[in-house]
Design an enzyme around this catalytic site. Structure first.
Site, short mmCIF file in Angstrom:
data_model
loop_
_atom_site.label_atom_id
_atom_site.label_comp_id
_atom_site.label_asym_id
_atom_site.label_seq_id
_atom_site.Cartn_x
_atom_site.Cartn_y
_atom_site.Cartn_z
N GLU A 60 0.82 -1.20 0.00
CA GLU A 60 0.00 0.00 0.00
C GLU A 60 0.86 1.26 0.00
OE1 GLU A 60 -0.07 -2.64 2.00
OE2 GLU A 60 -1.95 -2.75 3.12
N ALA A 162 6.69 -37.90 -7.83
CA ALA A 162 6.97 -38.06 -9.25
C ALA A 162 7.09 -39.54 -9.56
CB ALA A 162 8.26 -37.33 -9.65
N ARG A 215 17.84 -24.98 -8.33
CA ARG A 215 18.66 -24.82 -9.53
C ARG A 215 17.76 -24.36 -10.67
NH1 ARG A 215 20.28 -29.27 -6.85
NH2 ARG A 215 19.21 -30.79 -8.19
#
Length: 339
Positions: A60, A162, A215
Site C-alpha cells: 500500500e 513423481a 537450480r
C-alpha cells in the site's frame, strides 16, 4: 456483472499479478499487491505497488508513494487487509487515511491476530469506503501458505511426488534418474524456490544424497531470492550434501509446529515414500503435486509413490479434487487438494 464490478475485478487482478512477482523475496512476510486508481481515472494503468523485501514498505505504501498527491480521493485495490499495528513498518491503514484515499477494495482479511479486521475497521471509522471480497478466490489461492500459517501456526504442506504412469518411482534395481524429463524437473525447482523449507527423510539422504538446493536458469533468480531451509527427518550423515540442515524427529505435528515458529510458511515434502505416506496418513498434506511421466514399468516390483498400508476399502480411500492439470513437455503435473 456491472461495469464497476468488472473494473474492480480487473484492477484487483493487476494487484495479484504484482504480488506474484515478489513472493520469493519477501516471505515470511505476505506477498501483497496494490493498485491506486485516481478519482479522475486519468491514468488507466494506475499506480502499482508490491511488498518490498523482508523489511521494506508494504504494498500500500509503495503504491501511495508512486501516486503522490493523486492518491487523494482515489481508490486503492489491495490483495490483503491493510495492517493496523506497528511492526517493522508503521500501520498501513493510517498511511491510507492520511493520504486521503476515498475507497479501499480488499480481497481478503488478514487472519494475523494483530490485524484480523482491525485494519478494515480503522478505515471505516475514518470515513473510508471499504469493500471486501473482490478477487478473494484468486488471493486465497495465492496467499494460501501465509493464510494457513496465520490460522494454524503451521506451514502449508506441499507433498511433491513423481513417477511413471503406472505409479512407480524407480525400477526394481533402484534406478530412477530420470523418470521425468527436463521441463518437469525445472518446474519442481520452481516449486522449491516458492517454498521456505524442503523436507526429506534420513533414508532418502543416505540413499540419494540430495543437495535440496534450487537450480534455476539465471534469468529466473533474483539476487534477493534465498535458498529454502533444508530439513531432515532423523540424522543426516556428517558428509551428506544436504548440510547445513535442520534435523528434526518426533511426531509430525510437532515438526510442523517447530517449523511454524521458524517462520516457514510453505513446506515442500520431497520424500521418500515412507515420509510421503506418513504425512498423507496423518492428514497433514494441504496440496499434492504429482509429476507423471509417459513411462510404464509394467509390473508391481518397483517402489510405489507411497510405502505403507493404504486404504482397506474403496470407501476409505482419500478423495480430493484436481485444482490444476498442466503439460510440461512430455510429462504431466497434477495438483490435488482435499475437498
Amino acid at each position: 456483472m456491472t461495469a464497476t464490478a468488472e473494473k474492480d475485478e480487473a484492477r484487483m487482478a493487476r494487484a495479484v499479478a504484482a504480488a506474484a512477482l515478489v513472493r520469493r523475496r519477501v516471505a515470511p512476510r505476505p506477498w501483497v499487491g496494490a493498485v491506486i486508481v485516481p478519482a479522475d481515472d486519468g491514468s488507466p494503468p494506475g499506480f502499482v505497488g508490491a511488498t518490498e523485501g523482508r523489511v521494506g514498505p508494504h504494498a500500500e505504501v509503495v503504491a501511495l508513494t508512486a501516486a503522490g498527491a493523486r492518491a487523494r480521493g482515489a481508490t486503492l485495490y489491495v490483495t490483503l487487509e491493510p495492517c493496523s499495528h506497528h511492526g517493522s513498518t508503521p500501520p498501513c491503514a493510517d498511511a491510507v487515511i492520511d493520504a486521503g484515499v476515498a475507497r479501499v477494495v480488499v480481497a481478503v482479511s488478514d487472519p494475523d491476530p494483530r490485524v484480523s479486521g482491525q485494519g478494515l475497521e480503522r478505515l471505516r471509522c475514518a470515513g473510508v469506503q471499504v469493500e471486501l471480497g473482490v478477487g478473494a478466490a484468486a488471493v486465497e489461492e495465492q496467499l494460501a501458505p501465509y493464510l494457513h500459517h496465520r490460522r494454524t501456526g503451521r506451514p502449508w504442506v506441499v507433498l511433491k511426488l513423481a513417477g511413471t504412469a503406472d505409479g512407480r518411482t524407480a525400477a526394481p534395481d533402484g534406478t530412477s534418474q530420470w523418470i521425468t524429463r527436463t521441463d518437469a524437473r525445472l518446474d519442481a525447482h520452481r516449486l522449491r524456490a516458492d517454498s521456505d523449507a524442503i523436507l526429506v527423510g534420513a533414508g532418502t539422504v543416505r540413499a540419494d544424497d540430495p543437495a535440496l538446493t534450487v537450480r534455476l536458469p539465471a534469468g529466473e533468480r533474483h539476487p534477493d531470492d534465498t535458498e529454502p531451509l533444508r530439513v531432515v527427518l532423523g540424522i543426516a550423515p556428517p558428509q551428506a550434501s544436504v548440510h547445513p540442515c535442520v534435523e528434526l524427529a518426533g511426531r509430525l505435528t510437532d515438526v510442523l509446529d517447530d517449523l511454524g515458529t521458524r517462520g516457514v510458511l510453505q513446506l515442500m515434502v520431497e520424500g521418500g515414500a515412507r515420509v510421503a505416506h506418513a504425512f498423507h496418513a496423518a492428514g497433514l498434506v494441504d496440496r499434492y503435486v504429482i509429476y507423471v511421466a509417459p513411462m510404464l514399468m509394467g509390473g508391481d516390483d518397483g517402489p510405489a509413490l507411497f510405502a505403507g498400508s493404504g486404504a482397506a476399502t474403496l470407501t476409505d480411500a482419500w478423495r480430493g479434487r484436481f485444482v490444476d492439470v498442466r503439460r510440461l513437455g512430455d510429462d504431466l503435473r497434477f495438483d490435488l487438494k482435499g475437498p
